[in-house]
Design a protein around this motif. Structure first.
Motif, PDB file in Angstrom:
ATOM      1  N   TYR A 153       4.093   3.908  -5.231  1.00  0.00           N
ATOM      2  CA  TYR A 153       4.133   3.162  -3.977  1.00  0.00           C
ATOM      3  C   TYR A 153       2.927   3.552  -3.122  1.00  0.00           C
ATOM      4  O   TYR A 153       2.567   4.720  -3.031  1.00  0.00           O
ATOM      5  N   PHE A 155       1.340   3.472   0.906  1.00  0.00           N
ATOM      6  CA  PHE A 155       1.788   3.366   2.298  1.00  0.00           C
ATOM      7  C   PHE A 155       0.637   3.648   3.244  1.00  0.00           C
ATOM      8  O   PHE A 155      -0.025   4.685   3.150  1.00  0.00           O
ATOM      9  N   GLU A 157      -0.508   2.163   7.557  1.00  0.00           N
ATOM     10  CA  GLU A 157      -0.251   1.232   8.649  1.00  0.00           C
ATOM     11  C   GLU A 157      -1.508   0.419   8.916  1.00  0.00           C
ATOM     12  O   GLU A 157      -2.581   0.973   9.128  1.00  0.00           O
ATOM     13  N   LYS A 226       7.168  -1.274   8.555  1.00  0.00           N
ATOM     14  CA  LYS A 226       7.423   0.159   8.646  1.00  0.00           C
ATOM     15  C   LYS A 226       8.897   0.452   8.892  1.00  0.00           C
ATOM     16  O   LYS A 226       9.452   1.440   8.384  1.00  0.00           O
ATOM     17  N   PHE A 229      10.692   0.251   5.450  1.00  0.00           N
ATOM     18  CA  PHE A 229      10.224   1.174   4.414  1.00  0.00           C
ATOM     19  C   PHE A 229      10.424   2.626   4.831  1.00  0.00           C
ATOM     20  O   PHE A 229      10.991   3.431   4.074  1.00  0.00           O
ATOM     21  N   ILE A 230       9.966   3.017   6.018  1.00  0.00           N
ATOM     22  CA  ILE A 230      10.143   4.399   6.470  1.00  0.00           C
ATOM     23  C   ILE A 230      11.572   4.609   6.947  1.00  0.00           C
ATOM     24  O   ILE A 230      12.212   5.610   6.620  1.00  0.00           O
ATOM     25  N   VAL A 236       7.501   9.984   7.206  1.00  0.00           N
ATOM     26  CA  VAL A 236       6.734   9.548   6.040  1.00  0.00           C
ATOM     27  C   VAL A 236       6.937  10.481   4.851  1.00  0.00           C
ATOM     28  O   VAL A 236       6.571  10.138   3.722  1.00  0.00           O
ATOM     29  N   PRO A 239      10.603   8.446   2.859  1.00  0.00           N
ATOM     30  CA  PRO A 239      10.876   7.077   3.296  1.00  0.00           C
ATOM     31  C   PRO A 239      12.195   6.537   2.724  1.00  0.00           C
ATOM     32  O   PRO A 239      12.566   6.836   1.578  1.00  0.00           O
ATOM     33  N   ILE A 258       2.731  -2.701   7.640  1.00  0.00           N
ATOM     34  CA  ILE A 258       2.247  -1.653   6.755  1.00  0.00           C
ATOM     35  C   ILE A 258       1.754  -2.272   5.455  1.00  0.00           C
ATOM     36  O   ILE A 258       2.030  -3.442   5.163  1.00  0.00           O
ATOM     37  N   THR A 260       2.488  -1.528   1.946  1.00  0.00           N
ATOM     38  CA  THR A 260       3.250  -0.870   0.890  1.00  0.00           C
ATOM     39  C   THR A 260       3.456  -1.836  -0.268  1.00  0.00           C
ATOM     40  O   THR A 260       4.049  -2.905  -0.096  1.00  0.00           O
TER      41      THR A 260
END
Length: 790
Positions: A153, A155, A157, A226, A229-230, A236, A239, A258, A260
């Motif tokens: 994955y 990640f 922002e 975000k 996912f988070i 972070v 997540p 984000i 991802t």
């Protein structure tokens, strides 16, 4: 062979890489990668950010400066789909205790090698030549006895535009994301570009680019938010998205956006698989699709990395040295020029400071680094800066590319670096035709003047800003920006500027005479002689030269002062410029040795200011011993090496070099804290409780100057209009050393033998023929062999 090994790392035998063996370095240790149009900064923990053209106006991902936690960046997670365990191939963000973790920084790339439960990952990050894309190339080896099934994955922002997005609840409302399966990529753009452009008011233009993340394997899932996912009130390091079988696939305009994406990769026992993520900024979806297609296979990515390595090897090869001091060899042959080019000229950013702008004086000085290897790039820099000069000779202190907005200034030295660079350029190339190149003025684009006229305008502007005593005014600062209030009423005088200006007047008078401008030549010569007389009448303080006068006439840098009694630049440049007699030069530098030459090089001033003085400026507001207030300001400290060498003071020339050396200082890494492979902007002085601590690395003008003074004034091989001069100032302990240098199209292989320990040339042979003196005449051959006995 590991060179200069410490508890945190070492240089490889060839000096091409610095290997970090313990990621818990005292501060973030970073590498800067840039091809000029696209760049990134990455730390040993995996933190950092990317940009296109301008690190502050066109940033790809959010990043906030926190040198303690270093927890902002573009991150990846590895999840074992069988066990549910997850970790990162870098220390951040999961902070898992890996079985093995090592970082290798090279010229144009970074490699992260890790191992966790018999899964080895080599992650190589680089930026291809001439493309606005970065490649994160994974090589995954399964050393376990079972087949593994992994999910990888990404990640980060999305920022997309101005880096000043601290008010995220505002900025996130303009970002939108989408996924395009036809090119296997997530795209993001912004409906607002927060820079001073447009014709319909503030904050009213669209961002003209797309950020993207793609992969060389099929992206099976993604999340553009975000929040999902988070997870709310989560971090972070763990997540929520990793704990679920599927991601949310949330995209669009209503998220905290984000980047991802997820790919799945299985690896058989004992086998290795490769996959890559492609991240960047382009103008259109079509351009993105073409880039993704170009780098879809591993061979293309390997070829791209090889091209980057070859580029840096070829770019740096016209100048190389081999000396008894291995630190000189590593710094001069590799890292000082790499730092200058990537961190200062191309990227113009790093971890301690993010700029993106061009400083008029700053990048001009940095471009000195190009002269021995590719002087046409110095030409390009000179012309760029000439376009940011006003018709009256004044200049912008700095300006932003893209918007072309900048700061008009009362800084009184900025404009003089244009003729200063022209002088050095002509010594290197002898190309007087370059003076006839024409460029417009910033405030009058319709008026085209020659570079010669641009220089004359700068010189005459300074001549119009003199005191009644015949000394130049300091204005809002004179190289030392921290002297920001000394002369705001345009009454205060600058002693350093008098020295600097004198040297320019003398040398530019010669240029004028060479091209037949006899009237200007005589005018500038006479001005120089008058300045020299006035300087020697007023500037001497008894044992050294004082630094400046305030608007009220009071001195700074004088024995009359309780603090800031002596400043470095006023002493070093009295020697460099030749404005005074040998007796005063020697006394001034003896005072530097007594008061300023400390453990880590020459301090900028001493003693430090303990109380702010609003009639000096923000220099006096720094903590005592920090940066310009009684610290080693490395840019200026390199000039001390130059001045000592001019006086043939071998002992102090070497001490000023060695004490400043980041590799030497880095041998005590917990005290020095800064990266040992690049110069810092400053090192704390004795008035600081952190005496010896380096900071502000990468983004400093010291790298170019350190390179220049080592080669030109310690090794003593430098350009003049007549040819290469051999004029070394090396320690008696040295035997012989070599300098290979390109000069006006000829490669000179120079072997200097320190036989008589005198540092004066006793015998000079060029292609086997003995010649008189210490100047090698300009040759037309492709290669020239030189032997020198000193």
């Amino acid at each position: 062979m590991k060179k200069f090994k410490t508890k945190y790392g070492y240089f490889t035998a060839d000096g091409n890489e610095y290997v970090i063996t313990d990621y818990k370095t005292p501060m973030p240790w970073v590498n800067v990668l840039s091809n000029g149009s696209y760049g990134l900064v990455i730390s040993q923990s995996g933190g950092g950010f990317s940009w296109r053209e301008h690190s502050e106006f066109n940033r790809l991902n959010r990043w906030h400066q926190d040198m303690l936690t270093d927890n902002w960046g573009k991150f990846f997670y590895i999840k074992n789909n069988i066990t549910g365990e997850f970790w990162s191939p870098t220390w951040m963000p999961v902070k898992q205790n890996l079985d093995f973790y090592e970082i290798r920084y090279g010229l144009g790339y970074a490699v992260f090698q890790s191992s966790f439960k018999k899964i080895d990952i080599t992650l190589t990050v680089h930026i291809p030549m001439n493309q606005e894309i970065e490649i994160w190339d994974f090589q995954i080896t399964n050393k376990s006895s079972q087949k593994i099934d992994l999910s990888i994955y990404s990640f980060f922002e999305w920022c997309l535009g101005s880096s000043s997005d601290h008010h995220r609840e505002f900025h996130k409302t303009f970002i939108e994301t989408d996924f395009h399966s036809d090119i296997n990529a997530m795209l993001a753009t912004k409906r607002l570009w927060e820079i001073p452009l447009g014709d319909r008011g503030h904050w009213n233009i669209e961002y003209p680019y797309f950020g993207f993340i793609a992969a060389t394997k099929k992206i099976t899932d993604y999340d553009g938010d975000k929040a999902t996912f988070i997870g709310r009130y989560n971090g972070v390091d763990s997540p929520e998205g990793l704990k679920k079988d599927e991601l949310s696939k949330r995209l669009g305009k209503w998220n905290d956006s984000i980047g991802t994406v997820k790919v799945v990769q299985s690896v058989e026992s004992g086998q290795t698989e490769k996959l890559s993520f492609l991240i960047g900024i382009k103008s259109t979806k079509q351009e993105i699709g073409e880039l993704v297609e170009k780098y879809m296979n591993a061979d293309a990515i390997s070829q791209s990395l090889a091209e980057v390595k070859l580029h840096w090897n070829n770019f740096l090869s016209p100048l190389s040295v081999e000396t008894p001091d291995e630190a000189i060899n590593i710094l001069v042959n590799k890292w000082l020029r790499y730092q200058t080019v990537t961190g200062r000229l191309l990227g113009r950013t790093a971890y301690y400071q993010q700029s993106g702008a061009f400083g008029f004086r700053d990048q001009l000085q940095d471009s000195l680094v190009y002269l021995p290897i590719k002087p046409e790039l110095t030409e390009k820099q000179i012309k760029l800066h000439a376009r940011h000069q006003f018709e009256d000779g004044a200049v912008l202190h700095w300006w932003h590319p893209i918007s072309e907005t900048g700061l008009p200034t009362k800084m009184t030295d900025d404009l003089l670096w244009l003729p200063f660079l022209i002088i050095h350029y002509l010594e290197e190339t002898g190309n007087y035709k370059f003076l006839d190149e024409i460029e417009p003025y910033y405030d009058n684009p319709g008026k085209m003047d020659t570079l010669f006229d641009h220089c004359v305008a700068a010189i005459k502007k300074v001549l119009s800003r003199f005191s009644e005593r015949g000394l130049p005014l300091i204005g809002a600062g004179d190289w030392n920006d921290g002297l920001s209030a000394v002369g705001l009423e345009m009454k205060g005088e600058s002693i350093w500027l008098a020295e600097f200006f004198y040297g320019i007047l003398v040398k530019f008078s010669h240029i004028c005479k060479t091209i037949g401008k006899d009237g200007l030549s005589l005018e500038f010569y006479n001005k120089a002689e008058k300045l020299k007389v006035d300087f020697n009448q007023y500037a001497w303080d008894g044992e050294w030269f004082f630094r400046a006068t305030k608007d009220d006439g009071n001195k700074i840098g004088s024995k009359e002062n309780l603090e800031g009694k002596i400043f470095l630049n006023a002493q070093t440049w009295s020697v460099i410029s030749g404005i005074t007699d040998n007796s005063r030069m020697t006394m001034a530098m003896n005072s530097v040795t007594e008061h300023l030459l400390k453990n880590n090089g020459a301090l900028l001033l001493q003693p430090a200011y303990s109380t702010p003085d609003k009639y000096i400026g923000y220099l006096s507001r720094y903590a005592p011993g920090r940066r310009e207030n009684g610290g080693v300001y490395t840019h200026a400290a390199t000039w001390a090496i130059w001045a000592y060498a001019l006086l043939k003071d071998k002992k102090n020339t070497w001490e000023a070099y060695k004490r400043l050396n980041p590799i030497t200082n880095g041998q005590d890494p917990d005290k020095y804290v800064a990266e040992p492979y690049v110069t810092p902007g400053n090192i704390d002085g004795p008035d600081s409780p952190n005496y010896g601590m380096g900071g502000w690395t990468w983004y400093t003008g010291s790298a170019s100057w350190y390179q220049k003074v080592i080669v030109d004034w310690i090794l003593g091989v430098r350009a003049t209009e007549q040819g290469l001069i051999i004029d070394p100032c090396v320690p008696d302990e040295w035997g012989n050393y070599t300098v290979n240098r390109r000069f006006r199209g000829t490669n000179y292989k120079i072997n200097i033998i320190n036989k008589f320990k005198s540092n004066s040339v006793k015998e000079l042979l060029v292609n086997g023929t003995k010649i008189n003196g210490n100047i090698i005449d300009i040759k037309s051959e492709s290669t020239v062999e030189v032997k020198v006995l000193i």
